[in-house]
Enzyme design. Structure first.
Site, short mmCIF file in Angstrom:
data_model
loop_
_atom_site.label_atom_id
_atom_site.label_comp_id
_atom_site.label_asym_id
_atom_site.label_seq_id
_atom_site.Cartn_x
_atom_site.Cartn_y
_atom_site.Cartn_z
N CYS A 101 0.84 -1.20 0.00
CA CYS A 101 0.00 0.00 0.00
C CYS A 101 0.88 1.25 0.00
O CYS A 101 1.54 1.53 -0.99
CB CYS A 101 -1.00 -0.05 1.15
SG CYS A 101 -2.42 1.05 0.89
N HIS B 133 -3.93 -5.30 0.24
CA HIS B 133 -3.52 -5.84 1.53
C HIS B 133 -3.78 -7.34 1.60
O HIS B 133 -4.73 -7.80 2.25
CB HIS B 133 -4.27 -5.13 2.65
CG HIS B 133 -3.87 -3.71 2.85
ND1 HIS B 133 -2.75 -3.34 3.56
CD2 HIS B 133 -4.43 -2.57 2.40
CE1 HIS B 133 -2.64 -2.02 3.56
NE2 HIS B 133 -3.65 -1.53 2.85
N GLU C 120 -2.08 -9.27 3.25
CA GLU C 120 -1.67 -9.70 4.59
C GLU C 120 -2.79 -9.62 5.62
O GLU C 120 -2.68 -10.16 6.72
CB GLU C 120 -0.47 -8.86 5.07
CG GLU C 120 -0.81 -7.49 5.63
CD GLU C 120 -1.17 -6.43 4.60
OE1 GLU C 120 -1.35 -5.26 4.98
OE2 GLU C 120 -1.26 -6.77 3.40
#
Length: 236
Positions: free
Chosen positions: A95, A179, A181
């Site tokens: 990001c 994202h 993660e």
């Protein structure tokens, strides 16, 4: 006496406390990296040699790369990051971290057409790249800025609103706007608390986003971890 092998070093740069490495920690540690972390607010951050760690991971944040007057550490970080990327040292950006990589490589970073917030699949994924594990997988998007593609990179992923979702240069440089993660990390509650306006702008709600997080988060993290494992295995 047999000497013990030296562990590889990994450094996480954290731009705000609630945007950490989350689901990517497991595959990075499994690949043999001893992880350390520094916040940009730490007194020693400006003197740190960013070319030194075997792996550098830069996470997200709500600031814009162009907000250098408000955040003087951005210009300092960009200069040191550019040297690392020029040297081809393994670097991962997520990001805001991906936007910093683009800027360090000479590309423009600027506000996008509208905020992109929510869980949805990428509309294009390079099937020859580690991102192939994310094909048709709803992953978390939470951004309002975008970037031009730097020179000499491969575009790896897109969405309709944000065509530049991921790129790589060679085997060692990987930038991810989304994202992959996030999906299991309890710090997501802090995202919802900090930025309800982003949800309102995109027609969502806090409870609606919590439901999407419960529904799609675990699978997104599984796919994200597999992607990162494959990328790490291919580092040169």
């Amino acid at each position: 006496m047999t000497s013990q092998p030296t562990r590889k070093t990994g450094l996480i740069i954290r731009h705000v406390p609630h945007e950490g490495i989350a689901g990517y920690r497991a595959p990075i540690e499994a690949a043999g990296y001893a992880l350390d972390r520094i916040d940009v607010s730490d007194a020693g951050f400006g003197a740190l040699d960013l070319t030194e760690p075997d792996l550098l991971i830069m996470m997200g944040g709500p600031m814009g790369v162009y907000e250098r007057n408000a955040h003087p550490w951005i210009a300092c970080q960009l200069r040191r990051l550019a040297r690392r990327i020029e040297a081809g040292r393994p670097t991962l950006g997520v990001c805001f971290g991906a936007q910093m990589m683009a800027a360090a490589m000479g590309a423009n970073v600027y506000p996008g057409p509208a905020k992109e917030v929510g869980f949805h699949a990428l509309s294009f994924v390079d099937p020859s790249s580690p991102l192939r594990h994310l094909a048709d997988v709803p992953v978390l998007h939470w951004h309002g800025d975008t970037f031009d593609l730097p020179a000499d990179v491969e575009l790896l992923a897109s969405t309709a609103a944000y065509p530049h979702q991921a790129f790589r240069r060679g085997n060692n440089i990987l930038a991810l706007q989304f994202h992959g993660e996030m999906g299991l990390d309890p710090r997501f509650d802090e995202w919802l608390r900090q930025w309800p306006d982003a949800l309102a702008e995109t027609g969502g709600s806090v409870e609606g986003m919590r439901e999407l997080h419960r529904r799609f988060g675990p699978h997104a993290v599984d796919a994200g971890r597999t992607m990162i494992s494959e990328w790490l295995a291919g580092l040169s």
